[in-house]
Design an enzyme around this catalytic site. Structure first.
Site, PDB file in Angstrom:
ATOM      1  N   GLN A   1      11.585   4.747 -43.531  1.00 20.22           N
ATOM      2  CA  GLN A   1      12.187   3.221 -43.614  1.00 20.22           C
ATOM      3  C   GLN A   1      11.427   2.328 -44.353  1.00 20.22           C
ATOM      4  O   GLN A   1      11.815   1.362 -44.191  1.00 20.22           O
ATOM      5  CB  GLN A   1      12.465   3.305 -42.280  1.00 20.22           C
ATOM      6  CG  GLN A   1      13.434   4.118 -41.450  1.00 20.22           C
ATOM      7  CD  GLN A   1      13.475   3.805 -39.864  1.00 20.22           C
ATOM      8  OE1 GLN A   1      13.149   4.746 -38.924  1.00 20.22           O
ATOM      9  NE2 GLN A   1      14.100   2.672 -39.528  1.00 20.22           N
TER      10      GLN A   1
ATOM     11  N   PHE B   1      16.313   6.161 -36.951  1.00 20.33           N
ATOM     12  CA  PHE B   1      16.373   5.609 -35.921  1.00 20.33           C
ATOM     13  C   PHE B   1      15.014   5.075 -35.265  1.00 20.33           C
ATOM     14  O   PHE B   1      14.666   5.037 -34.197  1.00 20.33           O
ATOM     15  CB  PHE B   1      16.761   6.626 -34.732  1.00 20.33           C
ATOM     16  CG  PHE B   1      17.856   7.218 -35.244  1.00 20.33           C
ATOM     17  CD1 PHE B   1      19.090   6.540 -35.230  1.00 20.33           C
ATOM     18  CD2 PHE B   1      17.943   8.611 -35.411  1.00 20.33           C
ATOM     19  CE1 PHE B   1      20.223   7.303 -35.728  1.00 20.33           C
ATOM     20  CE2 PHE B   1      19.052   9.475 -35.780  1.00 20.33           C
ATOM     21  CZ  PHE B   1      20.497   8.581 -35.986  1.00 20.33           C
TER      22      PHE B   1
ATOM     23  N   GLU C   1       9.866   4.274 -39.676  1.00 14.00           N
ATOM     24  CA  GLU C   1       9.232   2.869 -39.863  1.00 14.00           C
ATOM     25  C   GLU C   1       7.779   2.991 -40.181  1.00 14.00           C
ATOM     26  O   GLU C   1       7.288   2.592 -41.170  1.00 14.00           O
ATOM     27  CB  GLU C   1       9.624   2.057 -38.656  1.00 14.00           C
ATOM     28  CG  GLU C   1       9.209   0.556 -39.090  1.00 14.00           C
ATOM     29  CD  GLU C   1       9.643  -0.528 -38.127  1.00 14.00           C
ATOM     30  OE1 GLU C   1       9.129  -1.464 -38.067  1.00 14.00           O
ATOM     31  OE2 GLU C   1      10.757  -0.115 -37.415  1.00 14.00           O
TER      32      GLU C   1
ATOM     33  N   ARG D   1       9.711  -7.794 -27.834  1.00 12.84           N
ATOM     34  CA  ARG D   1      11.266  -7.971 -27.832  1.00 12.84           C
ATOM     35  C   ARG D   1      11.869  -7.585 -26.441  1.00 12.84           C
ATOM     36  O   ARG D   1      12.927  -8.309 -26.175  1.00 12.84           O
ATOM     37  CB  ARG D   1      11.691  -6.976 -28.888  1.00 12.84           C
ATOM     38  CG  ARG D   1      13.075  -6.926 -29.294  1.00 12.84           C
ATOM     39  CD  ARG D   1      13.660  -6.298 -30.565  1.00 12.84           C
ATOM     40  NE  ARG D   1      13.150  -7.026 -31.458  1.00 12.84           N
ATOM     41  CZ  ARG D   1      14.230  -7.688 -32.223  1.00 12.84           C
ATOM     42  NH1 ARG D   1      15.604  -7.842 -31.773  1.00 12.84           N
ATOM     43  NH2 ARG D   1      13.738  -8.141 -33.609  1.00 12.84           N
TER      44      ARG D   1
ATOM     45  N   ARG E   1      15.641   2.695 -32.237  1.00 13.69           N
ATOM     46  CA  ARG E   1      16.704   1.687 -32.421  1.00 13.69           C
ATOM     47  C   ARG E   1      16.998   0.931 -31.042  1.00 13.69           C
ATOM     48  O   ARG E   1      17.210   1.536 -29.941  1.00 13.69           O
ATOM     49  CB  ARG E   1      17.945   2.724 -32.156  1.00 13.69           C
ATOM     50  CG  ARG E   1      19.286   2.037 -32.728  1.00 13.69           C
ATOM     51  CD  ARG E   1      20.280   3.191 -33.024  1.00 13.69           C
ATOM     52  NE  ARG E   1      21.608   2.608 -33.756  1.00 13.69           N
ATOM     53  CZ  ARG E   1      22.475   3.345 -34.123  1.00 13.69           C
ATOM     54  NH1 ARG E   1      22.479   4.477 -33.654  1.00 13.69           N
ATOM     55  NH2 ARG E   1      23.488   2.927 -34.549  1.00 13.69           N
TER      56      ARG E   1
ATOM     57  N   PHE F   1      14.444  -1.015 -30.489  1.00 14.63           N
ATOM     58  CA  PHE F   1      12.949  -1.869 -30.524  1.00 14.63           C
ATOM     59  C   PHE F   1      12.611  -2.674 -29.371  1.00 14.63           C
ATOM     60  O   PHE F   1      12.132  -3.543 -29.564  1.00 14.63           O
ATOM     61  CB  PHE F   1      12.879  -2.674 -31.907  1.00 14.63           C
ATOM     62  CG  PHE F   1      11.443  -2.741 -32.185  1.00 14.63           C
ATOM     63  CD1 PHE F   1      10.960  -1.645 -32.897  1.00 14.63           C
ATOM     64  CD2 PHE F   1      10.829  -4.031 -32.180  1.00 14.63           C
ATOM     65  CE1 PHE F   1       9.713  -2.058 -33.538  1.00 14.63           C
ATOM     66  CE2 PHE F   1       9.491  -4.010 -32.741  1.00 14.63           C
ATOM     67  CZ  PHE F   1       8.939  -2.985 -33.504  1.00 14.63           C
TER      68      PHE F   1
ATOM     69  N   ALA G   1      14.954  -3.502 -37.240  1.00 14.77           N
ATOM     70  CA  ALA G   1      15.597  -4.800 -36.533  1.00 14.77           C
ATOM     71  C   ALA G   1      16.947  -5.107 -37.057  1.00 14.77           C
ATOM     72  O   ALA G   1      17.237  -6.263 -36.741  1.00 14.77           O
ATOM     73  CB  ALA G   1      14.471  -6.065 -36.942  1.00 14.77           C
TER      74      ALA G   1
ATOM     75  N   GLU H   1      21.409  -2.076 -34.060  1.00 19.59           N
ATOM     76  CA  GLU H   1      20.721  -1.857 -32.890  1.00 19.59           C
ATOM     77  C   GLU H   1      21.512  -2.304 -31.690  1.00 19.59           C
ATOM     78  O   GLU H   1      21.564  -1.507 -30.648  1.00 19.59           O
ATOM     79  CB  GLU H   1      19.293  -2.618 -32.892  1.00 19.59           C
ATOM     80  CG  GLU H   1      18.470  -1.809 -33.876  1.00 19.59           C
ATOM     81  CD  GLU H   1      17.122  -2.626 -34.086  1.00 19.59           C
ATOM     82  OE1 GLU H   1      16.149  -2.126 -33.533  1.00 19.59           O
ATOM     83  OE2 GLU H   1      17.216  -3.709 -34.416  1.00 19.59           O
TER      84      GLU H   1
END
Length: 790
Positions: free
Chosen positions: A219, A250, A254, A332, A364, A366, A536, A740
């Site tokens: 990703q 997902f 990343e 987050r 997904r 985060f 994100a 997400e």
């Protein structure tokens, strides 16, 4: 025989549609690779034809959770069939690290292992099977060290990968003391394996001049480029990372695709031959991080209506052995503890527990789902304590809709400018028949001693943007060829979510051409540099805007040329219109391809770059205040379940979901994303249980031991709709992200199960249901509120 309808003609007249009627965005176009997927022709990294001389790698994994490596004997490995080379941490010419933020994550363990499954060395052989067989012949001597395995243990030992975080507003302690009623308790919400269909894989090919071309399922191609360059002691311009598509990501690709990319690139550079490293499913699950498990302790004060007056919560996540992305995930979670509710006085603490387990990473949502589920659990308890419908208590605590109410500022200081949760929830409450069904279920449970039904409606508010401001940028390249066809390259990555389809629609719309005229190429660090991760939920927002910017520049050049070529002394470029494969200027209609051909002969530039940076974002990580989000996406869902209180079995009977996608770029893709997120989130909260044994080994490391939802788990009655709401923020065509946020919709499933269990005690006790709500967890909750029931 059915008459074929031209989509660019108005059916009433058969005449060409005007520029106002014509559009390529907002339509339900198929996914750009749909046909390739169905035919099995879509190319993934492992499908690429292997170059002559390609070798295959496998990773040697630790069998201890925490230990010093005393010695490693490779004699049997070297003697195994097909083995070409073995590499360890000492073989990296550069930095042996793949940490995305903090450099605490070795690519290969160097003297110390910190979880069962940590890679220690690489074996390269003539075939994948030979490498896999050889790597298991190693003999390792360990000196075992104490291991910490759970978030609670980590907190007790003050074992953290980062300093604890704290966000305060008002005086939570005083608010709790003054509150007429209080509730306190604990909650544990488990982690989740990404379980992408395509596992981690990298194919590294050495090129001339110390170059390295790496095909990688990732990703974040730019992050892979940086890690490889640092590990091999190269400049970034020596490393090219390419990704056409992933078979799912997902969040698991990343940051954590870096280990696989760097290992393959090291072997390829040292051997000067192409090397492929493909993880089998068991190895993938043993090595890679998952969604963070969270443990919560909370205390909340409220009045007799159920209005929250003060809240204190402490969250501890299972970070794993290194920081990875645990810091941003915790941030987050803190920023989403409020979910859709105004909290006047709060004290929120978040800790990232260092444990001797896989280093957990993006997934997904985060951290957003982990933050929001805590307040939903609390509101569910408050409602039951007061003998009220949980929906009424939720609605009472919603954010306000204007400044006069004074209830529209989040705990971190951002104004909620577009609060549609009231209208959206009311629409779903009505369309789902919530009140009628609530009465019917209560009556059913009164006459059913074993089978119990449950119903819940839960909302969500989800912030869209990277919390780290500089990541909110994107670039794109658009080429128009002399035949009128268009090629687009952007920094986002396609993992099945439809970003390439949406970006192609945006470009087609901007140039006034059909979607079939636009092709999107593989994401490539040699084309668009310094890209952010496709994460994100910003993929379409950022890259769509960048591609639109590039296409707009080309259109403006073509418009200026058309006005000069076909216009008169009063003609202006702004008056030239592009739509339906044609260009209208000064009363004349010219095919788009003809105009492009003439513009080329006149030496008009037919390619352009584009760039976008999300405006008005700022964040102070020390005070945890600011405006970190471009906008909020809203949604709500109603779920109805039936639970067998003697076995713990349950079934989702019906689900209604209403999601705010703004002006949807592609309603079909967006609805599909909502459906997928709902089922994936339901799996997280109900069936997907990660379990480590006392030695720290993950025992749920294969499809045989880890249960993701199957088609039989989907409700027979599944109703998904998009809420009609134009984004107030200047997003791409006023759409909203859809990757997400819908994962929070299946909160309704978890709380419907809890509602069904509560009926065993006539809804007068709060079942201590933990997530995932497996059959075992359900039976424990039943027994807790009704001892002897089982």
């Amino acid at each position: 025989m059915n008459k074929q309808v031209d989509p660019f003609l108005m059916p009433e007249t058969g005449k060409a549609a005007g520029p106002i009627a014509w559009a390529e965005v907002g339509k339900s176009h198929p996914h750009e690779s749909a046909i390739l997927h169905v035919l099995g022709e879509a190319t993934y990294t492992d499908d690429l034809p292997e170059l002559h001389g390609t070798l295959h790698a496998a990773l040697g994994l630790s069998q201890k959770a925490h230990a010093r490596i005393v010695s490693i004997n490779f004699d049997a490995v070297r003697a195994a069939a097909g083995v070409v080379a073995i590499y360890t941490a000492a073989d990296f010419p550069g930095t042996n690290d793949c940490g995305p933020i903090i450099h605490d994550d070795p690519i290969l363990a160097d003297g110390l292992v910190e979880y069962v499954g940590q890679p220690m060395f690489i074996v390269i052989a003539e075939s994948h099977d030979m490498a896999r067989r050889a790597v298991r012949k190693v003999e390792v001597a360990y000196e075992e060290l104490p291991a910490i395995l759970t978030p609670v243990e980590a907190r007790a030992a003050l074992s953290f990968v980062l300093p604890p975080m704290s966000l305060k507003r008002g005086d939570a302690q005083q608010a709790l003391l003054n509150a007429p009623q209080r509730v306190q308790g604990q909650l544990n919400v488990g982690g989740q394996e990404q379980f992408y269909l395509e596992g981690q894989i990298s194919y590294a090919i050495p090129t001339e001049g110390r170059g390295m071309h790496v095909y990688c399922s990732t990703q974040h191609p730019s992050e892979m480029q940086h890690v490889i360059a640092h590990a091999l002691d190269l400049h970034s311009h020596n490393v090219q990372v390419e990704c056409r598509r992933m078979g799912g990501g997902f969040g698991g690709k990343e940051s954590q695709s870096a280990l696989w990319a760097a290992a393959a690139a090291l072997a390829a550079m040292l051997l000067k031959r192409p090397v492929k490293l493909r993880a089998d499913r068991d190895d993938d699950m043993m090595v890679s991080g998952k969604r963070h498990e969270f443990y919560y302790e909370y205390e909340v004060g409220y009045d007799d209506r159920g209005l929250i007056l003060g809240a204190r919560v402490e969250m501890v996540s299972r970070a794993g052995f290194s920081a990875d992305l645990s810091g941003p995930v915790a941030t987050r979670a803190v920023c989403h503890f409020d979910n859709a509710y105004y909290l006047s006085d709060v004290d929120i603490k978040a800790m990232c527990g260092k444990t001797n387990t896989q280093s957990n990473t993006a997934f997904r949502g985060f951290g957003g789902p982990q933050g929001a589920i805590a307040i939903e659990y609390i509101l569910d308890e408050i409602a039951r304590n007061l003998g009220k419908d949980a929906l009424d208590v939720r609605k009472l605590n919603f954010y306000g809709r204007n400044d006069a109410e004074g209830r529209n500022i989040t705990q971190y200081g951002q104004k909620v400018a577009d609060n549609v949760i009231h209208e959206l929830t009311a629409e779903l409450e009505n369309s789902s028949g919530y009140r009628r069904r609530r009465a019917e279920i209560t009556a059913f449970n009164a006459g059913s001693p074993v089978l119990k039904k449950g119903l819940a409606l839960t909302p969500h508010k989800f912030g869209i943007a990277f919390n780290v401001t500089h990541l909110n940028q994107a670039g794109a390249l658009v080429h128009v060829y002399v035949d009128g066809s268009v090629l687009v390259n952007h920094g986002g990555t396609e993992m099945g979510q439809g970003i390439n389809t949406k970006v192609a629609q945006v470009v087609a719309h901007e140039l006034g051409v059909s979607l079939g005229s636009v092709r999107v190429t593989a994401t490539d660090t040699s084309k668009v540099a310094n890209t952010s991760a496709t994460a994100a939920s910003t993929g379409a927002d950022l890259n769509g805007k960048a591609a639109q910017d590039a296409a707009r520049k080309i259109r403006e050049r073509l418009a200026e040329f058309a006005a000069k070529t076909y216009g008169n002394e009063t003609s202006k470029a702004a008056d030239v219109q592009f739509y339906a494969q044609q260009v209208q200027v000064n009363g004349q209609t010219i095919p788009f391809a003809d105009l492009v051909g003439k513009a080329y002969l006149a030496r008009v530039q037919l390619w352009s770059d584009g760039f976008y940076a999300t405006p008005h974002l700022h964040w102070d990580s020390k005070t945890m205040t600011g405006s970190p989000f471009s906008y909020f996406a809203y949604g709500a869902a109603v779920s109805e379940v039936i639970v067998d209180t003697l076995t713990g079995e349950w079934k989702l009977l019906r689900a209604d979901a209403l999601y705010d996608a703004g002006n949807s770029l592609n309603p079909a893709i967006d609805i599909g994303q909502v459906e997928g997120a709902f089922i994936q989130g339901m799996g997280w909260l109900t069936t997907e249980e990660l379990w480590w044994n006392k030695a720290g080994k993950l025992m749920t490391h294969a499809p045989s031991t880890y249960k993701i939802p199957a088609i039989s788990d989907c409700p027979e009655d599944f109703r998904v709709a998009l809420f009609n709401n134009r984004n107030v923020a200047d997003s791409i065509h006023r759409s909203k992200a859809v990757g997400e946020p819908p994962l929070l919709l299946p909160f309704s499933v978890f709380f419907a199960i809890r509602d069904a269990i509560a009926s065993v005690a006539d809804y007068k006790k709060n079942p201590p249901l933990q997530a995932p709500a497996t059959g075992e967890a359900i039976l424990k909750a039943v027994e807790a509120i009704s001892p002897g029931f089982l």
